[in-house]
Design a protein around this motif. Structure first.
Motif, PDB file in Angstrom:
ATOM      1  N   GLU A   1      11.690   5.446   0.151  1.00  0.00           N
ATOM      2  CA  GLU A   1      10.957   6.264  -0.828  1.00  0.00           C
ATOM      3  C   GLU A   1       9.627   5.581  -1.072  1.00  0.00           C
ATOM      4  OE1 GLU A   1      13.882   7.889  -4.147  1.00  0.00           O
ATOM      5  OE2 GLU A   1      14.364   5.884  -3.431  1.00  0.00           O
ATOM      6  N   SER A   2       8.576   6.373  -1.082  1.00  0.00           N
ATOM      7  CA  SER A   2       7.275   5.752  -1.322  1.00  0.00           C
ATOM      8  C   SER A   2       6.225   6.800  -1.598  1.00  0.00           C
ATOM      9  CB  SER A   2       6.861   4.950  -0.090  1.00  0.00           C
ATOM     10  OG  SER A   2       5.555   4.461  -0.268  1.00  0.00           O
ATOM     11  N   LYS A   3       5.211   6.354  -2.334  1.00  0.00           N
ATOM     12  CA  LYS A   3       4.019   7.187  -2.502  1.00  0.00           C
ATOM     13  C   LYS A   3       2.842   6.307  -2.137  1.00  0.00           C
ATOM     14  CE  LYS A   3       5.186  10.733  -5.755  1.00  0.00           C
ATOM     15  NZ  LYS A   3       5.658  10.780  -7.114  1.00  0.00           N
ATOM     16  N   LEU A   4       1.854   6.920  -1.564  1.00  0.00           N
ATOM     17  CA  LEU A   4       0.701   6.141  -1.127  1.00  0.00           C
ATOM     18  C   LEU A   4       0.122   5.377  -2.317  1.00  0.00           C
ATOM     19  CD1 LEU A   4      -0.370   5.859   1.665  1.00  0.00           C
ATOM     20  CD2 LEU A   4      -2.200   7.455   1.096  1.00  0.00           C
TER      21      LEU A   4
ATOM     22  N   HIS B   4       3.930   9.751   7.342  1.00  0.00           N
ATOM     23  CA  HIS B   4       4.526   8.563   7.969  1.00  0.00           C
ATOM     24  C   HIS B   4       5.956   8.351   7.495  1.00  0.00           C
ATOM     25  CE1 HIS B   4       0.436   6.590   9.114  1.00  0.00           C
ATOM     26  NE2 HIS B   4       0.731   7.666   9.833  1.00  0.00           N
ATOM     27  N   LEU B   5       6.201   8.729   6.215  1.00  0.00           N
ATOM     28  CA  LEU B   5       7.527   8.505   5.631  1.00  0.00           C
ATOM     29  C   LEU B   5       8.618   9.213   6.445  1.00  0.00           C
ATOM     30  CD1 LEU B   5       8.556   6.946   3.178  1.00  0.00           C
ATOM     31  CD2 LEU B   5       8.533   9.068   1.885  1.00  0.00           C
ATOM     32  N   LYS B   6       8.236  10.371   7.019  1.00  0.00           N
ATOM     33  CA  LYS B   6       9.214  11.129   7.807  1.00  0.00           C
ATOM     34  C   LYS B   6       9.541  10.411   9.132  1.00  0.00           C
ATOM     35  CE  LYS B   6       7.542  15.611   6.276  1.00  0.00           C
ATOM     36  NZ  LYS B   6       6.578  16.625   6.708  1.00  0.00           N
ATOM     37  N   LYS B   7       8.625   9.521   9.561  1.00  0.00           N
ATOM     38  CA  LYS B   7       8.794   8.954  10.903  1.00  0.00           C
ATOM     39  C   LYS B   7       9.217   7.494  10.920  1.00  0.00           C
ATOM     40  CE  LYS B   7       4.935  11.746  12.584  1.00  0.00           C
ATOM     41  NZ  LYS B   7       3.518  11.534  12.863  1.00  0.00           N
ATOM     42  N   VAL B   8       9.271   6.835   9.740  1.00  0.00           N
ATOM     43  CA  VAL B   8       9.454   5.376   9.768  1.00  0.00           C
ATOM     44  C   VAL B   8      10.707   4.923  10.509  1.00  0.00           C
ATOM     45  CG1 VAL B   8       8.032   4.662   7.819  1.00  0.00           C
ATOM     46  CG2 VAL B   8      10.373   5.432   7.417  1.00  0.00           C
ATOM     47  N   PHE B   9      11.738   5.789  10.502  1.00  0.00           N
ATOM     48  CA  PHE B   9      12.978   5.366  11.177  1.00  0.00           C
ATOM     49  C   PHE B   9      12.980   5.739  12.662  1.00  0.00           C
ATOM     50  CE2 PHE B   9      14.339   5.733   6.695  1.00  0.00           C
ATOM     51  CZ  PHE B   9      14.745   4.420   6.512  1.00  0.00           C
ATOM     52  N   ASP B  10      11.923   6.401  13.125  1.00  0.00           N
ATOM     53  CA  ASP B  10      11.850   6.762  14.550  1.00  0.00           C
ATOM     54  C   ASP B  10      11.593   5.507  15.385  1.00  0.00           C
ATOM     55  OD1 ASP B  10      12.138   9.282  13.717  1.00  0.00           O
ATOM     56  OD2 ASP B  10      10.132   9.986  14.313  1.00  0.00           O
ATOM     57  N   PRO B  11      12.264   5.394  16.535  1.00  0.00           N
ATOM     58  CA  PRO B  11      11.993   4.245  17.394  1.00  0.00           C
ATOM     59  C   PRO B  11      10.531   4.271  17.849  1.00  0.00           C
ATOM     60  CG  PRO B  11      13.890   5.485  18.171  1.00  0.00           C
ATOM     61  CD  PRO B  11      13.274   6.289  17.086  1.00  0.00           C
TER      62      PRO B  11
ATOM     63  N   PRO C 191       0.811  -1.238   0.000  1.00  0.00           N
ATOM     64  CA  PRO C 191       0.000   0.000   0.000  1.00  0.00           C
ATOM     65  C   PRO C 191       0.840   1.282   0.000  1.00  0.00           C
ATOM     66  CG  PRO C 191       0.052  -0.951   2.186  1.00  0.00           C
ATOM     67  CD  PRO C 191       0.753  -1.923   1.299  1.00  0.00           C
ATOM     68  N   GLY C 192       2.145   1.183   0.228  1.00  0.00           N
ATOM     69  CA  GLY C 192       2.986   2.386   0.259  1.00  0.00           C
ATOM     70  C   GLY C 192       2.863   3.121   1.588  1.00  0.00           C
ATOM     71  N   ILE C 193       3.602   4.221   1.702  1.00  0.00           N
ATOM     72  CA  ILE C 193       3.644   4.973   2.967  1.00  0.00           C
ATOM     73  C   ILE C 193       3.303   6.424   2.646  1.00  0.00           C
ATOM     74  CG2 ILE C 193       5.085   5.575   4.965  1.00  0.00           C
ATOM     75  CD1 ILE C 193       7.017   3.308   3.941  1.00  0.00           C
ATOM     76  N   ASP C 194       2.391   7.019   3.403  1.00  0.00           N
ATOM     77  CA  ASP C 194       2.067   8.408   3.069  1.00  0.00           C
ATOM     78  C   ASP C 194       3.171   9.351   3.564  1.00  0.00           C
ATOM     79  OD1 ASP C 194       1.627   9.237   5.690  1.00  0.00           O
ATOM     80  OD2 ASP C 194      -0.477   8.647   5.629  1.00  0.00           O
ATOM     81  N   GLU C 195       3.132  10.600   3.064  1.00  0.00           N
ATOM     82  CA  GLU C 195       4.226  11.553   3.277  1.00  0.00           C
ATOM     83  C   GLU C 195       4.513  11.778   4.765  1.00  0.00           C
ATOM     84  OE1 GLU C 195       5.194  15.897   1.556  1.00  0.00           O
ATOM     85  OE2 GLU C 195       3.684  14.751   0.453  1.00  0.00           O
TER      86      GLU C 195
END
Ligand SMILES: Nc1ncnc2c1ncn2[C@@H]1O[C@H](COP(=O)(O)OP(=O)(O)OP(=O)(O)O)[C@@H](O)[C@H]1O
Ligand SMILES: [Mg+2]
Length: 557
Positions: A536-539, A497-504, A491-495
């Protein structure tokens, strides 16, 4: 400053620089072109005026010479032959023959005595015996010695004019006269009728045409040119014609100010060359401007694209730095929390064990709530175990992970990882395709930690796709790096969430299913190995996680 903000600033800056360059380059070009043209046009117009003046002057000289030559011939005869000799018809006829052989334009020759009687005549008309005593011209020749008439029709009904010279015999005056064919004269003047619009003609001081004009009017007709326009010497004036076009009119008085030679020419006709120059100049300027505009836009685009590229790199680096900072801060906090929670967890676990031991006793087994007690203890133990896993992970995340360097073949590590996950993927009907670059260099890195990273990424991809999907694993060597990309069609990752995916602890999975530590641990590992990890991803278009690892050649052992 956010990347998009800088993009806006760059756009502004690009517009400003482009405008300045264009102004600085184009305005002087146009200004220079205009100045040169203005100077050129001025010189050109002066030349045109000079030229028409010159033509008028040369033609007037030619006409004067024509008249002077013929007058001189008559004067020479009068000076060298006697009246008695020439009044003999055959002598005069012989003389006329000689003259006609030497010069053109004379039609006849006649001798008139002091009483105005035409004594001898050689020519096509019968003028012998005519009396001229009463005529104004006769008196003029007698007093002035020389006379050239205006053009008139005469007996032949053809335009012509007369030249007469006075001689003396026995103290009495006599006259030798000749008729000039105005055709010859016309031809002489007509040589100056040049171009499409050029005209040349002679008028007398009453404005009567002495030669035929090319346009509007005929010989002996009345010209409407204002004679007051012309002063001494050669005068050039500009006149607007009935059709609105301008023409140059040049005039010179001749024959003691009795005749006026006029040459006219349309200004447009003369300025043909100027117009061609103007068009050529406009074409050169237009092409010059186009070349400047295109070069400027092209150069600006190149420079700013490069700048944006560099900026993007800096921005990514910045993001990584911020992420590292966040990790470090959270890491410290996590260690504290993990330690604090570990102790109560140990006590809860121990007490749960003790409760289970108690439940083994008979009296408890007989209790009607025995089943609920047992289930509760199971639940406590399960959740204690889960909490312990989390604290363990947290401690692992925070710990400065010491890594050992092995000789790592990335393709190999990926193959091993995929083997572990293959059956799990197959049950969900997820296809995993491999696109490995053969003969990747062996690098010095930490094999087990890399395996953990790949596991996390591929597991995430499997979780995202859920079922019936495709995961592509690709390896490439690019410059001095190895790039591993894991792409899925989930399904991809929205903008946001993309900023936070590497956050613990960032997870979108339901409680109990994900800890949100997989990517942050992977991030830390890759960073410590000297590489970069990027998402990198788009919803609704799937996601790509790529890792760049430096090619560090292992030391020879
Ligand atoms: N391939 C992917 N497609 C879509 N979303 C993804 C993908 N990979 C990661 N994510 C998102 O990033 C979040 C964080 O991932 P991360 O691996 O850190 O934790 P998690 O998978 O949720 O938990 P854990 O790894 O502990 O099981 C996920 O919850 C998910 O929302
Ligand atoms: Mg995960």
């Amino acid at each position: 400053m956010a990347f998009y903000q800088r993009k806006f600033i760059y756009k502004n800056l690009k517009r400003k620089i482009t405008t300045i360059i264009l102004c600085v380059a184009i305005f002087p070009l146009i200004f220079l072109g205009e100045t040169i043209y203005y100077r050129f046009a001025k010189t050109y117009e002066e030349k045109i005026e000079d030229q028409i003046k010159y033509r008028t002057r040369s033609l007037s000289d030619a006409v004067e010479v024509f008249l002077r030559e013929r007058t001189a011939i008559l004067a020479t005869i009068v000076d060298t032959r006697s009246f008695d000799d020439l009044k003999q018809q055959e002598n005069l006829a012989r003389m006329f023959k000689v003259i006609s052989r030497r010069t053109d334009g004379l039609i006849d020759l006649g001798v008139i005595d002091s009483a105005g009687q035409h004594l001898a005549y050689s020519g096509p008309y019968n003028l012998k015996g005519l009396k001229y005593f009463q005529q104004a011209w006769f008196n003029e020749v007698m007093t002035k010695g020389k006379y050239i008439s205006n053009v008139y029709m005469g007996y032949r009904q053809l335009p012509h004019f007369v030249i007469a010279v006075r001689g003396y015999s026995n103290g009495r005056g006599w006259i030798l006269r000749a008729t000039v064919d105005s055709d010859i004269f016309n031809q002489l003047v007509r040589t100056a009728q040049t171009g499409m619009s050029g005209d040349a003609y002679i008028i007398n001081k009453n404005g009567i045409y002495q030669t035929a004009p090319r346009f509007s009017g005929k010989i002996l007709g009345k010209s409407n040119i204002p004679l007051t326009l012309f002063g001494q010497g050669t005068t050039v004036a500009e006149k607007i014609k009935a059709n609105g076009k301008a023409k140059h009119v040049a005039g010179t008085w001749l024959k003691n100010n009795e005749w006026l030679l006029v040459i006219t020419q349309d200004v447009g006709d003369e300025k043909g060359g100027l117009l061609t120059t103007r068009n050529t100049e406009i074409i050169i300027i237009v092409f010059g401007c186009l070349a400047i505009i295109m070069t400027t836009f092209f150069a600006m685009r190149m420079i700013f694209n490069h700048l944006e590229e560099v900026d993007k790199g800096i921005s990514e680096l910045n993001d990584q730095l911020i992420q590292s900072d966040k990790m470090a801060a959270l890491g410290k906090m996590a260690t504290g929390i993990a330690h604090e929670i570990n102790n109560p967890l140990a006590i809860i676990g121990e007490k749960a064990g003790w409760m289970r031991d108690l439940l083994d006793e008979e009296k408890f087994q007989e209790s009607e709530n025995f089943k609920e007690y047992e289930q509760s203890v199971d639940k406590i133990e399960e959740h204690v175990e889960r909490a312990r896993k989390i604290t363990h992970n947290m401690l692992g995340f925070a710990r400065r992970m010491e890594h050992r360097l092995d000789d790592v073949d990335i393709n190999n590590v990926l193959n091993q990882t995929l083997e572990l996950l293959q059956s799990h993927a197959q049950t969900s009907n997820i296809k995993i395709s491999k696109d490995f670059q053969s003969e990747l260099p062996i690098i010095a890195s930490d094999q087990s930690q890399l395996q953990q990273v790949f596991l996390n990424l591929i597991n995430n991809a499997i979780d995202a796709v859920e079922k019936d999907g495709l995961i592509e694993v690709k390896t490439r060597k690019k410059d001095s790096q190895i790039v591993v990309a894991i792409k899925d069609n989930g399904p991809g990752i929205d903008e946001e969430h993309l900023k936070k995916v590497f956050d613990p602890f960032f997870t979108t999975k339901e409680t109990g299913k994900g800890t949100g530590l997989g990517l942050s641990v992977s991030y830390n590992i890759i960073k410590k190995l000297g590489g970069i990890i990027k998402a990198e991803s788009k919803l609704s278009e799937g996601a790509v996680f790529s890792i760049k690892l430096p090619i560090k050649i292992p030391d020879k052992k």
